[in-house]
Design an enzyme around this catalytic site. Structure first.
Site, PDB file in Angstrom:
ATOM      1  N   ASP A  37      -2.159   1.725  -7.608  1.00 50.17           N
ATOM      2  CA  ASP A  37      -1.758   3.067  -7.140  1.00 50.17           C
ATOM      3  C   ASP A  37      -1.478   3.983  -8.327  1.00 50.17           C
ATOM      4  OD1 ASP A  37      -1.907   2.049  -4.574  1.00 50.17           O
ATOM      5  OD2 ASP A  37       0.184   1.379  -4.630  1.00 50.17           O
TER       6      ASP A  37
ATOM      7  N   GLY B 203       9.214  -3.547 -10.166  1.00 52.38           N
ATOM      8  CA  GLY B 203       9.362  -2.438  -9.222  1.00 52.38           C
ATOM      9  C   GLY B 203       8.022  -1.751  -9.016  1.00 52.38           C
TER      10      GLY B 203
ATOM     11  N   SER C 292       8.525   1.631 -11.774  1.00 49.42           N
ATOM     12  CA  SER C 292       7.847   1.200 -13.007  1.00 49.42           C
ATOM     13  C   SER C 292       6.833   2.246 -13.486  1.00 49.42           C
ATOM     14  CB  SER C 292       7.131  -0.132 -12.768  1.00 49.42           C
ATOM     15  OG  SER C 292       6.012   0.058 -11.920  1.00 49.42           O
TER      16      SER C 292
ATOM     17  N   ASP D 289       9.567  -1.082  -0.096  1.00 48.07           N
ATOM     18  CA  ASP D 289       9.164  -2.368  -0.671  1.00 48.07           C
ATOM     19  C   ASP D 289      10.382  -3.267  -0.862  1.00 48.07           C
ATOM     20  OD1 ASP D 289       6.610  -1.422  -0.724  1.00 48.07           O
ATOM     21  OD2 ASP D 289       6.447  -1.288  -2.908  1.00 48.07           O
TER      22      ASP D 289
ATOM     23  N   GLY E  26       4.383   1.881  -0.565  1.00 48.54           N
ATOM     24  CA  GLY E  26       3.319   2.404   0.294  1.00 48.54           C
ATOM     25  C   GLY E  26       2.274   2.986  -0.636  1.00 48.54           C
ATOM     26  N   LYS E  27       1.016   2.616  -0.424  1.00 47.63           N
ATOM     27  CA  LYS E  27      -0.008   3.038  -1.390  1.00 47.63           C
ATOM     28  C   LYS E  27      -0.096   4.560  -1.490  1.00 47.63           C
ATOM     29  CE  LYS E  27      -2.550  -1.189  -0.578  1.00 47.63           C
ATOM     30  NZ  LYS E  27      -1.946  -1.966  -1.649  1.00 47.63           N
TER      31      LYS E  27
ATOM     32  N   THR F 213     -12.156  -1.251  -9.941  1.00 44.22           N
ATOM     33  CA  THR F 213     -11.090  -1.664 -10.852  1.00 44.22           C
ATOM     34  C   THR F 213     -11.091  -3.191 -10.949  1.00 44.22           C
ATOM     35  OG1 THR F 213      -9.468  -1.546  -9.065  1.00 44.22           O
ATOM     36  CG2 THR F 213      -9.668   0.388 -10.464  1.00 44.22           C
ATOM     37  N   LEU F 214     -10.987  -3.683 -12.184  1.00 39.13           N
ATOM     38  CA  LEU F 214     -11.170  -5.114 -12.445  1.00 39.13           C
ATOM     39  C   LEU F 214      -9.921  -5.757 -13.035  1.00 39.13           C
ATOM     40  CD1 LEU F 214     -14.710  -4.698 -14.068  1.00 39.13           C
ATOM     41  CD2 LEU F 214     -14.272  -5.761 -11.847  1.00 39.13           C
TER      42      LEU F 214
ATOM     43  N   THR G 230       2.801  -4.939  -9.067  1.00 46.50           N
ATOM     44  CA  THR G 230       2.868  -4.213  -7.800  1.00 46.50           C
ATOM     45  C   THR G 230       2.742  -2.705  -8.049  1.00 46.50           C
ATOM     46  OG1 THR G 230       4.381  -5.918  -7.054  1.00 46.50           O
ATOM     47  CG2 THR G 230       4.166  -3.977  -5.647  1.00 46.50           C
TER      48      THR G 230
HETATM   49  O1  RIB Z   1      -0.074  -1.139  -3.732  1.00 49.86           O
HETATM   50  C1  RIB Z   1       1.248  -1.581  -3.626  1.00 49.86           C
HETATM   51  C2  RIB Z   1       1.809  -1.143  -2.314  1.00 49.86           C
HETATM   52  O2  RIB Z   1       1.129  -1.826  -1.273  1.00 49.86           O
HETATM   53  C3  RIB Z   1       3.266  -1.468  -2.122  1.00 49.86           C
HETATM   54  O3  RIB Z   1       4.090  -0.413  -2.516  1.00 49.86           O
HETATM   55  C4  RIB Z   1       3.365  -1.806  -0.655  1.00 49.86           C
HETATM   56  O4  RIB Z   1       4.228  -0.974   0.056  1.00 49.86           O
HETATM   57  C5  RIB Z   1       1.952  -1.756  -0.130  1.00 49.86           C
HETATM   58  O5  RIB Z   1       1.656  -0.568   0.496  1.00 49.86           O
END
Ligand code: RIB
Length: 310
Positions: A255, A290, A294, A16, A42-43, A223-224, A251
């Site tokens: 996830d 982050g 985070s 990211d 990356g999710k 999720t809302l 961000t």
């Molecule tokens: O959900 C956030 C993620 O989406 C980020 O880390 C990014 O890499 C994308 O995959």
């Protein structure tokens, strides 16, 4: 289930590239930002790292490029105690990257260049089948080819492993994938794209969740964001309230929710309690900049939960 659940994630790894900006730029505009942060994302990776930080035994099935980002990604998984037996490397494609902008109102804008993530094949997933069948839960998203996700869900289903599908980013889904999903957990935008229905009010959200349920998953957790989450299954609907915090960077919050939900379910919490706990972890994650940096560890998550529960 076990106090240290076994979780398998089949999904993406990105680097990211996060820029903090006063507001999201207009087309053609050059603007000054406040700060830059580069980190692991990356999710799939985020969900795996979240689960590992909370104490789960995690196996990651993913593909990176044979480049410096790929080597760093492997080191990051190792540092988190994640089983990297099935971290594959592609000789041609570069590692996935995600340029991200986060504004002063904690709104973000994410572009994904998936690179090697799109080379994770059903044959790779087959090679990792023991990681799936040894787990109590499998989590997948949509940043790798959908046929690879489908392969993972077929293996999980045949072995009685609980499947969680986070359909992000939204893409057309084969009915079989939805039928193999014990839980599907989209956000509002993904739900709108998957159902063609608008999700403005809670009533809209329930209608859209019911439309998704008709395609086969056992449970929908919609999720809302700041409004919490809606839990819908064949016989019930429940709105679960959010936990309010001062957001800095959202961000990876989704996830963090999915990774922690899997852990709490794996530890034996019933669904509603697991959602409440996962809401708290996700809320804590938006209070600092982050993505994975985070995410709270177990001690931090438990301490926060004691402060905000009830
Ligand atoms: O959900 C956030 C993620 O989406 C980020 O880390 C990014 O890499 C994308 O995959």
């Amino acid at each position: 289930m076990s106090p240290s659940p076994k979780i398998c994630v089949v999904g993406s790894s990105n680097i990211d590239l996060i820029s903090k900006v006063p507001r999201l730029p207009k087309l053609g505009e050059t603007m000054m930002g406040h700060a830059f942060h580069m980190g692991y994302g990356g999710k799939g990776a985020n969900q795996a790292v979240m689960a590992a930080k909370l104490g789960a035994q995690v196996a990651m099935v993913t593909k990176s490029g044979n480049d410096v980002f790929g080597a760093d990604t492997l080191k990051n998984y190792q540092a988190q105690g994640i089983d990297t037996t099935w971290v594959f490397f592609d000789e041609k494609a570069a590692s996935g990257v995600a340029p991200i902008f986060v504004d002063d109102n904690a709104q973000n804008f994410i572009v994904i260049i998936p690179g090697a993530n799109m080379a994770l094949s059903p044959a790779d997933v087959q090679k990792a089948s023991s990681a799936i069948t040894n787990a109590s839960l499998l989590i997948c998203q949509l940043e790798v080819p959908v046929e690879s996700t489908l392969e993972a869900f077929r293996i999980a289903n045949a072995a009685g492993v609980t499947t969680i599908l986070n359909p992000a980013p939204a893409a057309p889904l084969p009915d079989e994938l939805l039928q193999l999903s014990d839980i599907i957990a989209p956000n509002e935008t993904e739900t709108e794209q998957l159902t063609g229905l608008s999700v403005t009010t809670i009533e809209d959200a329930e209608k859209a969740a019911r439309a998704l349920l008709q395609r086969g998953p056992r449970t929908v957790i919609l999720t809302l964001g700041e409004r919490g989450a809606l839990l819908v299954d064949a016989t019930s609907v429940e709105h679960i309230a959010p936990i309010k915090v001062k957001a800095v960077d959202p961000t990876g919050a989704g996830d963090s929710f999915i990774g922690s939900l899997a852990v709490f379910l794996g530890e034996g919490l019933e669904l509603r309690s697991a959602i409440r706990r996962a809401n708290a972890v996700a809320a804590l994650s938006v209070t600092t900049i982050g993505t994975q940096t985070s995410f709270p560890n177990r001690g931090e998550a438990d301490e926060f939960w004691e402060r905000v529960r009830d």
